[in-house]
Design a protein around this motif. Structure first.
Motif, PDB file in Angstrom:
ATOM      1  N   PHE A 243       0.848  -1.192   0.000  1.00 55.27           N
ATOM      2  CA  PHE A 243       0.000   0.000   0.000  1.00 55.27           C
ATOM      3  C   PHE A 243       0.889   1.250   0.000  1.00 55.27           C
ATOM      4  O   PHE A 243       0.924   2.015   0.972  1.00 55.27           O
ATOM      5  CB  PHE A 243      -0.917  -0.043   1.231  1.00 55.27           C
ATOM      6  N   PRO A 244       1.630   1.450  -1.091  1.00 58.62           N
ATOM      7  CA  PRO A 244       2.572   2.573  -1.101  1.00 58.62           C
ATOM      8  C   PRO A 244       1.908   3.941  -1.214  1.00 58.62           C
ATOM      9  O   PRO A 244       0.851   4.074  -1.829  1.00 58.62           O
ATOM     10  CB  PRO A 244       3.414   2.294  -2.354  1.00 58.62           C
ATOM     11  N   ASP A 245       2.584   4.921  -0.618  1.00 56.71           N
ATOM     12  CA  ASP A 245       2.212   6.330  -0.789  1.00 56.71           C
ATOM     13  C   ASP A 245       2.900   6.806  -2.071  1.00 56.71           C
ATOM     14  O   ASP A 245       4.117   6.745  -2.185  1.00 56.71           O
ATOM     15  CB  ASP A 245       2.721   7.107   0.443  1.00 56.71           C
ATOM     16  N   VAL A 246       2.112   7.245  -3.025  1.00 61.19           N
ATOM     17  CA  VAL A 246       2.672   7.692  -4.311  1.00 61.19           C
ATOM     18  C   VAL A 246       2.405   9.191  -4.518  1.00 61.19           C
ATOM     19  O   VAL A 246       2.555   9.710  -5.617  1.00 61.19           O
ATOM     20  CB  VAL A 246       2.080   6.884  -5.499  1.00 61.19           C
ATOM     21  N   SER A 247       2.014   9.871  -3.438  1.00 59.69           N
ATOM     22  CA  SER A 247       1.545  11.257  -3.586  1.00 59.69           C
ATOM     23  C   SER A 247       2.641  12.214  -4.045  1.00 59.69           C
ATOM     24  O   SER A 247       2.337  13.313  -4.512  1.00 59.69           O
ATOM     25  CB  SER A 247       0.908  11.752  -2.282  1.00 59.69           C
ATOM     26  N   ALA A 248       3.914  11.783  -3.915  1.00 66.24           N
ATOM     27  CA  ALA A 248       5.010  12.639  -4.391  1.00 66.24           C
ATOM     28  C   ALA A 248       4.883  12.871  -5.900  1.00 66.24           C
ATOM     29  O   ALA A 248       5.451  13.827  -6.428  1.00 66.24           O
ATOM     30  CB  ALA A 248       6.352  11.997  -4.057  1.00 66.24           C
ATOM     31  N   HIS A 249       4.144  11.996  -6.576  1.00 64.73           N
ATOM     32  CA  HIS A 249       3.976  12.149  -8.034  1.00 64.73           C
ATOM     33  C   HIS A 249       2.726  12.948  -8.405  1.00 64.73           C
ATOM     34  O   HIS A 249       2.514  13.216  -9.582  1.00 64.73           O
ATOM     35  CB  HIS A 249       3.941  10.768  -8.707  1.00 64.73           C
ATOM     36  N   PHE A 250       1.912  13.292  -7.408  1.00 59.73           N
ATOM     37  CA  PHE A 250       0.712  14.080  -7.717  1.00 59.73           C
ATOM     38  C   PHE A 250       1.147  15.493  -8.133  1.00 59.73           C
ATOM     39  O   PHE A 250       2.096  16.051  -7.589  1.00 59.73           O
ATOM     40  CB  PHE A 250      -0.242  14.156  -6.509  1.00 59.73           C
ATOM     41  N   GLY A 251       0.428  16.021  -9.113  1.00 61.04           N
ATOM     42  CA  GLY A 251       0.806  17.339  -9.630  1.00 61.04           C
ATOM     43  C   GLY A 251       1.618  17.217 -10.920  1.00 61.04           C
ATOM     44  O   GLY A 251       1.753  18.180 -11.665  1.00 61.04           O
ATOM     45  N   ARG A 252       2.169  16.012 -11.153  1.00 59.16           N
ATOM     46  CA  ARG A 252       2.953  15.804 -12.384  1.00 59.16           C
ATOM     47  C   ARG A 252       2.023  15.546 -13.575  1.00 59.16           C
ATOM     48  O   ARG A 252       0.866  15.152 -13.395  1.00 59.16           O
ATOM     49  CB  ARG A 252       3.850  14.575 -12.239  1.00 59.16           C
ATOM     50  N   THR A 253       2.556  15.742 -14.788  1.00 59.36           N
ATOM     51  CA  THR A 253       1.830  15.348 -16.000  1.00 59.36           C
ATOM     52  C   THR A 253       2.609  14.191 -16.621  1.00 59.36           C
ATOM     53  O   THR A 253       3.793  14.337 -16.937  1.00 59.36           O
ATOM     54  CB  THR A 253       1.724  16.532 -16.975  1.00 59.36           C
ATOM     55  N   ILE A 254       1.974  13.048 -16.735  1.00 60.03           N
ATOM     56  CA  ILE A 254       2.659  11.874 -17.299  1.00 60.03           C
ATOM     57  C   ILE A 254       1.902  11.436 -18.549  1.00 60.03           C
ATOM     58  O   ILE A 254       0.690  11.211 -18.495  1.00 60.03           O
ATOM     59  CB  ILE A 254       2.740  10.704 -16.280  1.00 60.03           C
ATOM     60  N   GLY A 255       2.613  11.329 -19.637  1.00 58.28           N
ATOM     61  CA  GLY A 255       1.988  10.925 -20.910  1.00 58.28           C
ATOM     62  C   GLY A 255       0.851  11.856 -21.300  1.00 58.28           C
ATOM     63  O   GLY A 255      -0.170  11.401 -21.816  1.00 58.28           O
ATOM     64  N   GLY A 256       0.988  13.127 -20.953  1.00 57.12           N
ATOM     65  CA  GLY A 256      -0.026  14.122 -21.301  1.00 57.12           C
ATOM     66  C   GLY A 256      -1.198  14.169 -20.340  1.00 57.12           C
ATOM     67  O   GLY A 256      -2.143  14.931 -20.541  1.00 57.12           O
ATOM     68  N   VAL A 257      -1.141  13.351 -19.280  1.00 54.25           N
ATOM     69  CA  VAL A 257      -2.262  13.332 -18.318  1.00 54.25           C
ATOM     70  C   VAL A 257      -1.801  13.901 -16.982  1.00 54.25           C
ATOM     71  O   VAL A 257      -0.786  13.466 -16.413  1.00 54.25           O
ATOM     72  CB  VAL A 257      -2.797  11.884 -18.112  1.00 54.25           C
ATOM     73  N   LYS A 258      -2.552  14.860 -16.469  1.00 49.63           N
ATOM     74  CA  LYS A 258      -2.227  15.452 -15.161  1.00 49.63           C
ATOM     75  C   LYS A 258      -2.677  14.486 -14.061  1.00 49.63           C
ATOM     76  O   LYS A 258      -3.826  14.026 -14.049  1.00 49.63           O
ATOM     77  CB  LYS A 258      -2.970  16.795 -15.031  1.00 49.63           C
ATOM     78  N   ILE A 259      -1.752  14.155 -13.171  1.00 49.04           N
ATOM     79  CA  ILE A 259      -2.066  13.214 -12.076  1.00 49.04           C
ATOM     80  C   ILE A 259      -2.324  14.031 -10.805  1.00 49.04           C
ATOM     81  O   ILE A 259      -1.403  14.581 -10.212  1.00 49.04           O
ATOM     82  CB  ILE A 259      -0.881  12.234 -11.816  1.00 49.04           C
ATOM     83  N   ASN A 260      -3.592  14.088 -10.401  1.00 52.52           N
ATOM     84  CA  ASN A 260      -3.931  14.874  -9.213  1.00 52.52           C
ATOM     85  C   ASN A 260      -4.235  14.025  -7.992  1.00 52.52           C
ATOM     86  O   ASN A 260      -4.184  14.508  -6.868  1.00 52.52           O
ATOM     87  CB  ASN A 260      -5.145  15.761  -9.500  1.00 52.52           C
ATOM     88  N   ASN A 261      -4.593  12.787  -8.212  1.00 54.86           N
ATOM     89  CA  ASN A 261      -4.999  11.931  -7.083  1.00 54.86           C
ATOM     90  C   ASN A 261      -4.798  10.464  -7.440  1.00 54.86           C
ATOM     91  O   ASN A 261      -4.344  10.145  -8.543  1.00 54.86           O
ATOM     92  CB  ASN A 261      -6.463  12.211  -6.714  1.00 54.86           C
TER      93      ASN A 261
END
Ligand SMILES: Cc1ncc(COP(=O)(O)O)c(C=O)c1O
Length: 395
Positions: A325-343
């Motif tokens: 159950f990893p915390d991946v929130s450090a990547h929130f706010g990034r855009t990956i493959g043209g998609v904004k990752i907010n949550n």
């Protein structure tokens, strides 16, 4: 056709939604690595299948007693005494159609309109819905990642109000992969003394503990804990019997009687020949349960190590169940493959779409910083899936 407000209030299971989407992609020929499913990838042991087949052949195909066949209730009572140090009479045990049904039915039996149920985050997706369907109100308590996502006695104390009827403890935990230590549970049990709060202790993953972790049943903590606890367990996870639908509850006799009355009008009894499979399951003549546990332990350690090696991913080492159950929130706010990752939902959807890895967004479990990966899959697929995840996060 009208659909009731009650039914409308229940969303479909988020864990199943990811699984369905992954299956759709697979059906289209896409090579998806699935970390979504919450079930062992092993087959049900042969001795259990044989017992059920023999039961069908010998005509054990009729209604049984509503709370389960007496032999199975007795075998469960013996198991609870031997393995969990719990003394229950067979009359204090009811067999249900899976632990999910056990949770639902026990809440229906003991909760009233407006009662409050304390549910620590992260929680299994069925608890909120079962609580709501019993007319009760869920009071979530946000846990601290620094405390391995476990609720503290202080938090329990603070959450109790005059309306609190129940607290749910799920150890080993889905989705968290953590297990409360006996001392942690003892401290929670002490906090409850002098209150009317019942404990719903969901122990479905009890056999799957790792790294020397000790499992203890909540009801075994003290006489006081025994009196207030509804113990939930079943055959799905330890015996790789998810499709058989067989679970059980051990509790004070008045709770079991109430559940039995409800069950008599809802499902009547668990499937006759499935109960015969359950009856032999405990014997585990070839040590298969332990062998599965050992394999899960290896996979869990491997998966957590791989996840922690990825930048911006923080994964507590699983001590139970089969989830990271990893915390991946450090990547929130990034855009990956043209998609904004907010949550966590954006994260899971984009990962599935772009890198064909299926996992479950933590928002479904009340922890939006996290995602759940099941390691009930082969080492080969774990390696392949984490390679893809790593590459995707680096892109
Ligand atoms: C915490 C928890 N409790 C209960 C269950 C239900 O198990 P079953 O209904 O298959 O016995 C599950 C299954 O995913 C679970 O994760």
């Amino acid at each position: 056709m009208k659909v009731s407000k009650r039914a409308q209030s229940v969303p479909s299971s988020a864990t199943m939604a990811v699984d369905t989407k992954a299956k759709e992609l697979k059906a289209k020929g896409v090579d998806v690595v699935g970390f979504g499913a919450g079930e062992p990838d092993f087959d049900t042991p042969q001795y259990i299948k044989d017992a059920a087949i023999a039961a069908i052949k010998s005509g054990k195909t009729k209604y049984t007693a509503t709370p389960g066949i007496p032999e199975l209730r007795k075998a469960i009572a013996e198991k609870l005494l031997k393995e969990n140090n719990l003394t229950y009479k067979p009359e204090q045990i009811i067999v249900n159609i899976g632990a999910k049904h056990s949770v639902y039915e026990s809440m229906q039996a003991v909760l009233d309109e407006g009662d409050e149920v304390i549910v620590p985050t992260p929680y299994w997706v069925t608890y909120p819905e079962a609580t709501k369907l019993a007319g009760a109100v869920m009071k979530t308590v946000e846990t601290d990642p620094k405390n391995d996502y476990k609720i503290t006695p202080e938090q329990v104390k603070k959450a109790i109000t005059p309306k609190t009827a129940m607290i749910i403890i799920n150890s080993p935990n889905n989705p968290g992969g953590f297990t409360y230590t006996p001392d942690e549970l003892r401290a929670i049990a002490k906090t409850l003394e002098g209150t009317n709060v019942m404990v719903l202790s969901d122990e479905i993953y009890e056999r799957l503990v790792y790294d020397g972790t000790k499992f203890i049943s909540f009801a075994a903590l003290s006489e006081d804990a025994y009196k207030r606890t509804i113990t939930i367990n079943g055959f799905s996870k330890a015996y790789a019997m998810t499709g058989w639908r067989l679970g059980y509850v051990a509790a004070p006799i008045e709770v079991i009687k109430a559940m039995s009355r409800l069950q008599g009008h809802m499902t009547q009894n668990p499937v006759s020949f499935v109960q015969q499979g359950g009856l032999v399951a405990f014997t585990d003549p070839n040590n298969e349960v332990e062998n599965m546990r050992i394999e899960f332990e290896k996979r869990g350690k491997f998966m957590a190590d791989r996840l922690n090696a990825i930048q911006g991913v923080k994964c507590p080492k699983p001590t139970g169940a089969f989830y990271c159950f990893p915390d991946v929130s450090a990547h929130f706010g990034r855009t990956i493959g043209g998609v904004k990752i907010n949550n966590s939902m954006d994260f899971a959807a984009a990962l599935l779409e772009q890198a064909n890895v299926a996992l479950v967004p933590g928002g479904a479990f009340g922890c939006d910083n996290n995602v759940r990966l099941s390691f009930a899959t082969s080492m080969e697929l774990i390696t392949k899936g984490i390679d893809r995840l790593e590459k995707w996060l680096k892109s």
